[in-house]
Design a protein around this motif. Sequence first.
Motif, PDB file in Angstrom:
ATOM      1  N   LEU A   9       0.844  -1.182   0.000  1.00 46.97           N
ATOM      2  CA  LEU A   9       0.000   0.000   0.000  1.00 46.97           C
ATOM      3  C   LEU A   9       0.888   1.244   0.000  1.00 46.97           C
ATOM      4  CD1 LEU A   9      -2.968   0.905   0.143  1.00 46.97           C
ATOM      5  CD2 LEU A   9      -2.772   0.879   2.635  1.00 46.97           C
ATOM      6  N   VAL A  10       0.853   1.986  -1.085  1.00 48.09           N
ATOM      7  CA  VAL A  10       1.646   3.219  -1.211  1.00 48.09           C
ATOM      8  C   VAL A  10       0.740   4.403  -0.913  1.00 48.09           C
ATOM      9  CG1 VAL A  10       2.989   4.683  -2.784  1.00 48.09           C
ATOM     10  CG2 VAL A  10       3.175   2.187  -2.931  1.00 48.09           C
ATOM     11  N   VAL A  11       1.039   5.111   0.157  1.00 44.81           N
ATOM     12  CA  VAL A  11       0.233   6.270   0.566  1.00 44.81           C
ATOM     13  C   VAL A  11       1.083   7.513   0.342  1.00 44.81           C
ATOM     14  CG1 VAL A  11      -1.189   7.267   2.375  1.00 44.81           C
ATOM     15  CG2 VAL A  11      -0.820   4.785   2.308  1.00 44.81           C
ATOM     16  N   GLU A  12       0.846   8.166  -0.780  1.00 45.22           N
ATOM     17  CA  GLU A  12       1.695   9.275  -1.246  1.00 45.22           C
ATOM     18  C   GLU A  12       0.835  10.206  -2.094  1.00 45.22           C
ATOM     19  OE1 GLU A  12       3.939  11.956  -2.146  1.00 45.22           O
ATOM     20  OE2 GLU A  12       5.165  10.417  -1.154  1.00 45.22           O
ATOM     21  N   ASP A  13       0.863  11.522  -1.790  1.00 47.37           N
ATOM     22  CA  ASP A  13      -0.002  12.453  -2.511  1.00 47.37           C
ATOM     23  C   ASP A  13       0.655  13.088  -3.733  1.00 47.37           C
ATOM     24  OD1 ASP A  13       1.731  14.001  -1.006  1.00 47.37           O
ATOM     25  OD2 ASP A  13       0.247  15.587  -0.630  1.00 47.37           O
ATOM     26  N   GLU A  14       1.913  12.725  -4.015  1.00 49.80           N
ATOM     27  CA  GLU A  14       2.563  13.202  -5.235  1.00 49.80           C
ATOM     28  C   GLU A  14       2.418  12.119  -6.314  1.00 49.80           C
ATOM     29  OE1 GLU A  14       6.536  14.759  -4.816  1.00 49.80           O
ATOM     30  OE2 GLU A  14       6.197  15.212  -2.695  1.00 49.80           O
ATOM     31  N   PRO A  15       1.549  12.330  -7.307  1.00 48.88           N
ATOM     32  CA  PRO A  15       1.258  11.274  -8.293  1.00 48.88           C
ATOM     33  C   PRO A  15       2.500  10.750  -9.023  1.00 48.88           C
ATOM     34  CG  PRO A  15      -0.353  13.045  -8.466  1.00 48.88           C
ATOM     35  CD  PRO A  15       0.722  13.538  -7.534  1.00 48.88           C
ATOM     36  N   LYS A  16       3.405  11.651  -9.406  1.00 48.86           N
ATOM     37  CA  LYS A  16       4.585  11.204 -10.152  1.00 48.86           C
ATOM     38  C   LYS A  16       5.472  10.309  -9.297  1.00 48.86           C
ATOM     39  CE  LYS A  16       4.807  15.062 -13.431  1.00 48.86           C
ATOM     40  NZ  LYS A  16       5.633  16.184 -13.958  1.00 48.86           N
ATOM     41  N   ALA A  27       7.905  -4.081 -10.785  1.00 45.86           N
ATOM     42  CA  ALA A  27       9.055  -4.746 -11.402  1.00 45.86           C
ATOM     43  C   ALA A  27       9.683  -5.769 -10.472  1.00 45.86           C
ATOM     44  CB  ALA A  27      10.092  -3.707 -11.826  1.00 45.86           C
ATOM     45  N   ALA A  28       9.565  -5.517  -9.142  1.00 45.00           N
ATOM     46  CA  ALA A  28      10.106  -6.450  -8.157  1.00 45.00           C
ATOM     47  C   ALA A  28       9.147  -7.596  -7.862  1.00 45.00           C
ATOM     48  CB  ALA A  28      10.430  -5.707  -6.868  1.00 45.00           C
ATOM     49  N   GLY A  29       7.967  -7.566  -8.489  1.00 45.76           N
ATOM     50  CA  GLY A  29       7.032  -8.676  -8.347  1.00 45.76           C
ATOM     51  C   GLY A  29       5.924  -8.475  -7.337  1.00 45.76           C
ATOM     52  N   TYR A  30       5.737  -7.234  -6.866  1.00 46.02           N
ATOM     53  CA  TYR A  30       4.696  -6.975  -5.884  1.00 46.02           C
ATOM     54  C   TYR A  30       3.462  -6.372  -6.541  1.00 46.02           C
ATOM     55  CZ  TYR A  30       8.504  -7.495  -2.511  1.00 46.02           C
ATOM     56  OH  TYR A  30       9.556  -7.981  -1.789  1.00 46.02           O
ATOM     57  N   VAL A  31       2.316  -6.585  -5.935  1.00 45.00           N
ATOM     58  CA  VAL A  31       1.097  -5.873  -6.305  1.00 45.00           C
ATOM     59  C   VAL A  31       1.123  -4.534  -5.585  1.00 45.00           C
ATOM     60  CG1 VAL A  31      -1.420  -5.853  -6.115  1.00 45.00           C
ATOM     61  CG2 VAL A  31      -0.227  -7.981  -6.655  1.00 45.00           C
ATOM     62  N   CYS A  32       0.795  -3.462  -6.273  1.00 39.55           N
ATOM     63  CA  CYS A  32       0.890  -2.132  -5.697  1.00 39.55           C
ATOM     64  C   CYS A  32      -0.484  -1.460  -5.697  1.00 39.55           C
ATOM     65  CB  CYS A  32       1.882  -1.286  -6.487  1.00 39.55           C
ATOM     66  SG  CYS A  32       2.327   0.243  -5.675  1.00 39.55           S
ATOM     67  N   GLU A  33      -0.836  -0.859  -4.578  1.00 36.79           N
ATOM     68  CA  GLU A  33      -2.098  -0.130  -4.455  1.00 36.79           C
ATOM     69  C   GLU A  33      -1.775   1.280  -3.966  1.00 36.79           C
ATOM     70  OE1 GLU A  33      -6.275  -0.413  -1.875  1.00 36.79           O
ATOM     71  OE2 GLU A  33      -4.949  -2.148  -2.033  1.00 36.79           O
ATOM     72  N   TRP A  34      -2.273   2.293  -4.679  1.00 37.41           N
ATOM     73  CA  TRP A  34      -1.918   3.678  -4.374  1.00 37.41           C
ATOM     74  C   TRP A  34      -3.107   4.429  -3.799  1.00 37.41           C
ATOM     75  CZ3 TRP A  34      -2.626   8.112  -8.168  1.00 37.41           C
ATOM     76  CH2 TRP A  34      -2.212   9.331  -7.581  1.00 37.41           C
ATOM     77  N   LEU A  35      -2.870   5.142  -2.710  1.00 40.86           N
ATOM     78  CA  LEU A  35      -3.838   6.067  -2.126  1.00 40.86           C
ATOM     79  C   LEU A  35      -3.131   7.384  -1.853  1.00 40.86           C
ATOM     80  CD1 LEU A  35      -5.668   3.749   0.442  1.00 40.86           C
ATOM     81  CD2 LEU A  35      -6.590   4.626  -1.711  1.00 40.86           C
ATOM     82  N   ALA A  36      -3.853   8.495  -2.039  1.00 36.18           N
ATOM     83  CA  ALA A  36      -3.241   9.815  -1.878  1.00 36.18           C
ATOM     84  C   ALA A  36      -3.763  10.562  -0.657  1.00 36.18           C
ATOM     85  CB  ALA A  36      -3.473  10.656  -3.137  1.00 36.18           C
ATOM     86  N   ASP A  37      -4.652   9.952   0.094  1.00 34.56           N
ATOM     87  CA  ASP A  37      -5.298  10.615   1.225  1.00 34.56           C
ATOM     88  C   ASP A  37      -5.094   9.793   2.497  1.00 34.56           C
ATOM     89  OD1 ASP A  37      -7.914  10.844   3.027  1.00 34.56           O
ATOM     90  OD2 ASP A  37      -7.728  12.718   1.915  1.00 34.56           O
ATOM     91  N   GLY A  38      -4.660  10.459   3.579  1.00 34.08           N
ATOM     92  CA  GLY A  38      -4.378   9.748   4.813  1.00 34.08           C
ATOM     93  C   GLY A  38      -5.597   9.090   5.422  1.00 34.08           C
TER      94      GLY A  38
END
Length: 241
Positions: A9-16, A27-38
């Motif tokens: 779970l990537v919690v980061e408000d900078e999209p880039k 690339a390292a083989g993980y599933v990634c889920e992005w959220l921008a709000d705490g």
Amino acid sequence: MKHEERRILVVEDEPKLAAVLCDYLHAAGYVCEWLADGREALQRVQDSSQAKPAAMLLDLMLPGLDGLEVCRGVRLLSDLPIVIISARVDELDRLLGLELGADDYVCKPFSPREVVARVRALLRRADGRLTPAGQQGPAQPLIGGFTVDEAGQRLAWEGQVLHLTPVEFKLLRLLLSQPGRVFERSQLLDAIHEDFRDVSDRVVDSHVKNIRRKLAALQPPQDCISAVYGVGYRFDPAAIA
């Protein structure tokens, strides 16, 4: 569990920046889920109907809810491994994050490869707490009523399980291994961070503070870790109630 089954779970408000982290994690083989709000991130961890993340990369400066508050809230719910990623490089911020239960801290700007390496190392330590069947292994007696399940990386006192992060388990297990011995902060730091990264000895103080708080929550409370001024810490069996 294979990497492709591990959800970060990537919690980061900078999209880039979030996109770069997700690309490297994929690339390292993980599933990634992005959220921008705490606030959304905390709700995501609370939601038992969705797949449980294996680890969280958590920025501090977030809309909705500050990253430190997210960390505090997550720690009330689970021992989910947390790596803080932030441009706030002040040592006080780092220590506060660790005191709230974060397992690691990476300052911006950073190498995405380094972040992936930190995640991999943290998950390796967390995986050590699970037996192949995901069940609790045999508990071995230690001094003063403590028991350890080495395969599952669980510590308990008089049957009361201590809900420790992987780093906290490693630190307390080391202190328990040689009762009465004074471990220097640098020795403890080397034990919990095997990559010998350049971090302050005060990181150890933060982790010990967390362990002491969890020992104090036992019934009856235990205060068996002694600070040796200017040196480090020792496990004091004489202090066991």
